[in-house]
Design an enzyme around this catalytic site. Structure first.
Site, PDB file in Angstrom:
ATOM      1  N   SER A   1     -36.349  82.565  12.915  1.00  0.00           N
ATOM      2  CA  SER A   1     -36.786  82.857  11.544  1.00  0.00           C
ATOM      3  C   SER A   1     -38.185  82.367  11.203  1.00  0.00           C
ATOM      4  CB  SER A   1     -35.784  82.275  10.540  1.00  0.00           C
ATOM      5  OG  SER A   1     -34.618  83.062  10.499  1.00  0.00           O
TER       6      SER A   1
ATOM      7  N   SER B   1     -35.133  81.369   3.876  1.00  0.00           N
ATOM      8  CA  SER B   1     -34.860  82.037   5.155  1.00  0.00           C
ATOM      9  C   SER B   1     -33.841  83.158   5.002  1.00  0.00           C
ATOM     10  CB  SER B   1     -34.383  81.029   6.212  1.00  0.00           C
ATOM     11  OG  SER B   1     -34.719  81.467   7.504  1.00  0.00           O
TER      12      SER B   1
ATOM     13  N   GLU C   1     -33.681  91.128  12.367  1.00  0.00           N
ATOM     14  CA  GLU C   1     -32.547  90.251  12.113  1.00  0.00           C
ATOM     15  C   GLU C   1     -31.262  91.084  12.175  1.00  0.00           C
ATOM     16  OE1 GLU C   1     -32.208  87.150  11.893  1.00  0.00           O
ATOM     17  OE2 GLU C   1     -33.944  86.201  10.930  1.00  0.00           O
TER      18      GLU C   1
END
Length: 302
Positions: free
Chosen positions: A85, A143, A179
């Site tokens: 991240s 995040s 992601e």
């Protein structure tokens, strides 16, 4: 008054963002551009980093540079680690560089089907959407995974992020997936990897250099300084009166990273990147390792 932002060529024509792809065999690593001459390693400092690796049963990579003196500390600084991240800070910088203040306040719509795990901010705004400015805040400070993907989409996907990093001189970092796939961190897979030296370079360019316009730098710096996820990593290893702006990352194989700009009182900033990994896919992360490594680095820098 005309807006003076420099919108790079990579940002003017954004290709449609592709869907996440299934894993493929590792690609060849991009060439590593030579950096400035490194400070000669201190054997005692290297020994301490080696001891930390043994203590925590982990691989450690670190690069830190005092931007005032030019002195640096490096340990496995050119080895690849999954960046996880930490990319969200770089993606936010790319968004800032490719937008005007008015565009930052445009609302981005997304569906419930686009929500990922670890999306504490975006999950509450499906009905209303969020502005690009709010998505940057969510991605950097919390995040938020969905926010991270939406930033990637805005800059043209992983390829767009790669282009933005190349524009600031980073020919090392390889952004390939979205992601959550980018967190797989399989040893030997160069996809979605970087090095401590390269990430420190990127952060320095965006926060302290001239890669961004002044108001964009101020925004990014504010988000990093108010990050909510970094209390147990680099921040925990430096004196309490230092101001820290950081972005963390976590992945499989015990991956735990933190990239930061440190502002000691009455001194030039220090830029630091710490990256770690372990051998087992489900290995736990070791936040204390990053804090201890940061402590060693700042002590060595004096």
């Amino acid at each position: 008054m005309a807006d003076r932002r420099r919108v790079h060529a990579w940002a003017r024509a954004r290709p449609a963002a592709p869907e996440p792809a299934p894993p493929t065999p590792s690609a060849a690593a991009p060439s590593v551009a030579p950096g400035p001459a490194a400070t000669p390693p201190d054997p005692a400092v290297e020994q301490e980093f080696t001891r930390l690796q043994t203590q925590y049963d982990a691989r450690l990579g670190l690069y830190a540079v005092d931007t005032g003196s030019g002195e640096s500390v490096a340990f496995r600084a050119d080895e690849r680690f999954a960046f996880a991240s930490t990319f969200k800070a770089l993606a936010a910088a790319a968004v800032l560089d490719s937008t005007t203040p008015q565009q930052l306040d445009q609302v981005v719509r997304y569906s419930k089907d686009e929500l990922l795990e670890n999306s504490p901010i975006t999950k509450d705004h499906v009905a209303t959407g969020m502005t690009l400015r709010e998505l940057c805040d969510a991605a950097v400070r919390f995040s938020d995974n969905t926010a991270g993907n939406l930033l990637l989409k805005h800059v043209g996907g992983p390829q767009g992020l790669d282009a933005a990093l190349t524009a600031v001189g980073d020919e090392v970092t390889s952004a390939d997936r979205w992601e959550p796939e980018l967190n797989s961190a399989v040893p030997g897979d160069v996809r979605d990897t970087s090095t401590p030296r390269a990430l420190a370079h990127d952060l320095r360019q965006f926060v302290l250099g001239d890669a961004l316009a002044e108001d964009d730098r101020a925004l990014l710096t504010d988000w990093l300084r108010r990050n909510t996820t970094g209390g147990t990593v680099i921040r925990a290893g430096v004196p309490a009166d230092w101001v820290v702006g950081d972005k963390t990352g976590s992945g499989y194989y015990g991956g735990r990273n933190d990239i930061a700009v440190l502002w000691p009182p009455n001194r030039a900033p220090i830029v630091m990147a710490v990256m770690t990994s372990r051998e087992e896919p489900r290995a736990k992360r070791a936040d204390a390792l990053l804090a201890d490594a940061a402590r060693v680095a700042v002590t060595a820098l004096g």
